[in-house]
Design a protein around this motif. Structure first.
Motif: not given
Lengths: 339, 392
Positions: B291-302
């Motif tokens: 899912i290319k949602d920025p919030a999702m990607q940020k969660f993965f990174a954090d």
């Protein structure tokens, strides 16, 4: 006559004392401490009843959670499934009033104890042939059978368990009364058995089964009786716990619980009722006291257990008792036991 | 007989001592905000025991959410303090620790449990003390029926079943057979709702067969299902049996797509099935690296930065439960449990990473589910269903 009168008075004093204590504690005590206290009570009943089988009669049962589960589920089945079926015809069974609740709890207790006792009879029978490790495996197998059965019986909720059991034992603030009534019953029963002639035959089975047999002790009867009484008491603990928790599921009665109860008996000293009581209290209170350690809690707990077993392999109390010897009218000779 | 008297006296004495140490004056204002230096929030998770991985994931996600909220200045100028207790994967321990969180730590909200049995054990306590409880991942419908202080931030099994019914219709399947696990509450529940919903949508249930968890030979039932000539077969079971079922279905020549639910979500599924599940679909929580949602990607990174490994769906659900709680704390009129309850109950379109969350009248979350397609040995995001689409 005098002794009978004294007995009646003693029982009355116990009842009134427990009742007052239960009222007092329920109003005064912090709910969290209260919950831990109840849990201690339940596990004291379980440890003392397993001590009858493991400690006093010398059998090695590690499936006590199975009997605990039978009691809990049968008791809960009465209040949740069977009672609603018959309450229409027998209106005196109606729950909600104090006497109605007590009546239903008593019925649940009787049913739970009878069925757990019957289960104990069934498990006790193979102990004619099985000894030591083999009996241990058989009892463990029994507990697993009960566990898997409960997971698969739809009418008792399967893996989700039974929820919304009425809190019958808390009715009239009597929770502590009921639990500690059974704590006293199990302790007094153990003490009386150990100090009676009949109890000596139990001890003889533990010390040397062949010699006991040769002396005319009916070892089969002794072992089966120990199993039946021990498991009936565990069943009572189950009924009380189910009606305190208001929700039970098979997870509560998994192998871990069996091991915990066995640990209590061994840690306290196999054969020592005092030891079982102390060890059950320690093993319930200790993890709660260690909560400040967060993630290291269970590690420290296990290390403490290992240290305790290394420093006192015979258990905290060995086979000693506190308070018991003073009451003995006749001193049974118990020297020369092997640990 | 003196002994009995001594016994009684002894027990009374011990009881008095015990009650003495445990005594607290009653009427303590539980979680009252007056003069608070921090906002106490409770968390009970299975950090040890059989399902330790579940509890650790939700706890990590929740802790990350609280940490980020505190870094952003907390709520109403107060930091949030998370009190975490381990329930050892045991329902009775869950009950004890929730009592402790409420009466000792005076938390004003409790977040907890993945397993429905443990949520069901804790819910009556929260309801009794009127402390809001949010379960991040218990899908059993009974949990939130325990009272008006119990909330859920994931979808229920009923919703998943309805999603699959809609999906089956949208795929153009007219005739669907059901193969369910008779011993599994979850499987039976989904099958029931699916059958009702799919018939409602104009489809036909050609028939159903049952298996039992632990079975290894399914060919007899599968042959019977094949004879019904369905367009697809719904198997709402756990990954443990589904792999074997899929292989045996292909062996007997039942080559229609198989449909499943979130019980399929395990890396072990493909291991067991080989390529037999190629082209099959299952519903899952709205969470995927695809899912290319920025919030999702940020969660993965954090998450990876804090814990050193990638999050799973349960971590995301824990993270969302934490953020939803923070949001409700901000909106609450005051920091009392009652006002907090009202704030949680009126949550609408909260932007969680696992989808927009709206709490409905039954205190359940209305949020999107995704359909994953199995292509070769990979699972890819295929379709998203929002609650609005299901309502139509």
């Amino acid at each position: 006559m005098r002794i009978l009168l004294l007995r009646v008075i003693a029982i009355l004093v116990t009842f009134i004392g427990l009742y007052m204590l239960s009222q007092f504690v329920t109003y005064q005590m912090d709910p969290y401490y209260f919950q831990v206290l109840i849990e201690c009570g339940v596990y004291i009943i379980l440890a003392v009843s397993l001590n009858l089988i493991n400690g006093i009669t010398g059998q090695f049962s590690i499936g006590h959670a199975g009997f605990f589960a039978v009691g809990a589920y049968v008791g809960a089945a009465w209040t949740m499934i069977w009672q609603p079926m018959v309450v229409g015809r027998y209106s005196f069974l109606q729950m909600g009033t104090l006497h109605g609740d007590i009546l239903n709890l008593l019925i649940a207790l009787v049913l739970g104890m009878i069925s757990a006792g019957m289960a104990g009879f069934v498990v006790g029978l193979p102990s004619l042939r099985l000894r030591g490790d083999y009996l241990a495996i058989a009892t463990l197998g029994f507990a697993e059978v009960i566990y898997v059965l409960l997971l698969n019986i739809n009418s008792v909720g399967g893996a989700r368990g039974l929820n919304g059991i009425p809190t019958l034992i808390s009715s009239g603030n009597l929770a502590l009364f009921w639990i500690f009534l059974f704590v006293i019953i199990s302790i007094v029963l153990s003490r009386n058995i150990m100090q009676s002639v009949r109890g000596l035959t139990w001890l003889s089975v533990r010390e040397d089964e062949i010699a006991a047999d040769a002396m005319g002790v009916d070892t089969t009867k002794v072992k089966v009786t120990a199993f039946v009484i021990g498991s009936a008491l565990a069943g009572a603990a189950g009924v009380l716990y189910a009606h305190f928790l208001t929700g039970i599921s098979p997870d509560i009665f998994s192998m871990n619980t069996s091991i915990l109860i066995t640990t209590m008996v061994v840690l306290g000293g196999s054969g020592s009722v005092t030891g079982s009581v102390i060890a059950a209290t320690v093993l319930i209170v200790l993890p709660e006291m260690l909560r400040f350690l967060k993630n290291d809690r269970m590690v420290i707990y296990s290390v403490l257990l290992i240290v305790m077993m290394l420093t006192r392999p015979q258990g905290i109390f060995g086979t000693k008792e506190i308070g018991f010897p003073k009451w003995r009218r006749k001193q049974p000779k118990t020297e020369g036991r092997s640990a | 007989m003196k002994g009995i008297h001594r016994l009684v006296a002894g027990i009374l004495g011990v009881g008095l001592i015990l009650s003495g140490c445990g005594c607290r004056s009653h009427g303590v204002k539980i979680g009252g905000p007056g003069g608070l230096q921090e906002i106490p929030v409770g968390d009970f998770s299975s950090l040890t025991g059989d399902t330790a991985t579940f509890g650790t994931s939700t706890h990590n996600g929740l802790a990350l959410a609280i940490e980020q909220a505190n870094a952003a200045g907390g709520v109403k100028d107060l930091p949030i303090k998370l009190y975490t207790e381990d329930d050892q994967s045991m329902p009775d321990v869950a009950r004890t620790v929730v009592t402790k969180l409420i009466t000792e730590d005076h938390v004003i909200a409790v977040v907890g449990e993945v397993a429905s049995t443990r949520s069901l054990a804790a819910a009556p306590i929260c309801q009794q003390y009127k402390i809001p409880m949010i379960t991040p991942a218990s899908t059993n419908p009974a949990v939130t029926q325990k009272g008006d202080y119990i909330f859920r931030t994931c979808f229920t099994d009923d919703f998943q079943a309805a999603v699959m019914a809609h999906f089956a219709r949208d795929q153009g399947y007219k005739r669907v057979a059901v193969f369910k696990d008779i011993r599994n509450d979850y499987s039976m529940g989904i099958a029931k709702i699916f059958e009702a919903e799919f018939t409602n949508l104009g489809g036909t249930i050609t028939g159903e067969q049952t298996y039992q968890e632990g079975d290894t030979d399914f060919k007899a039932q599968l042959n019977s299902l094949k004879g019904q000539n369905p367009d697809a077969v719904l198997i709402p079971g756990y990954y443990s049996e589904v792999g074997t079922i899929a292989r045996q279905a292909r062996e007997i020549g039942l080559n229609v797509p198989l449909l499943g639910c979130d019980g399929w979500d395990s890396p072990k599924l493909i291991q067991a099935a080989g390529n037999a599940l190629n082209g099959c679909y299952f519903s899952d929580h709205y969470f995927s690296k695809d899912i290319k949602d920025p919030a999702m990607q940020k969660f993965f990174a954090d998450y990876k930065a804090k814990y050193g490994y990638s999050p799973d769906a349960l971590a995301a659900l824990g993270f969302d439960a934490g953020n939803l709680l923070v949001d409700a704390l901000k909106r609450a009129k005051s920091l009392t449990p009652a006002d907090l309850r009202d704030a949680i109950a009126t949550t609408k379109d909260f932007p969680g990473i696992t989808g927009k969350i709206t709490i409905d009248a039954n205190r359940n979350a209305r949020k999107a589910a995704i359909i994953m397609k199995i292509v070769g040995e990979k699972k890819v995001l295929y379709k998203v269903y929002t609650p609005e689409e299901i309502d139509q």
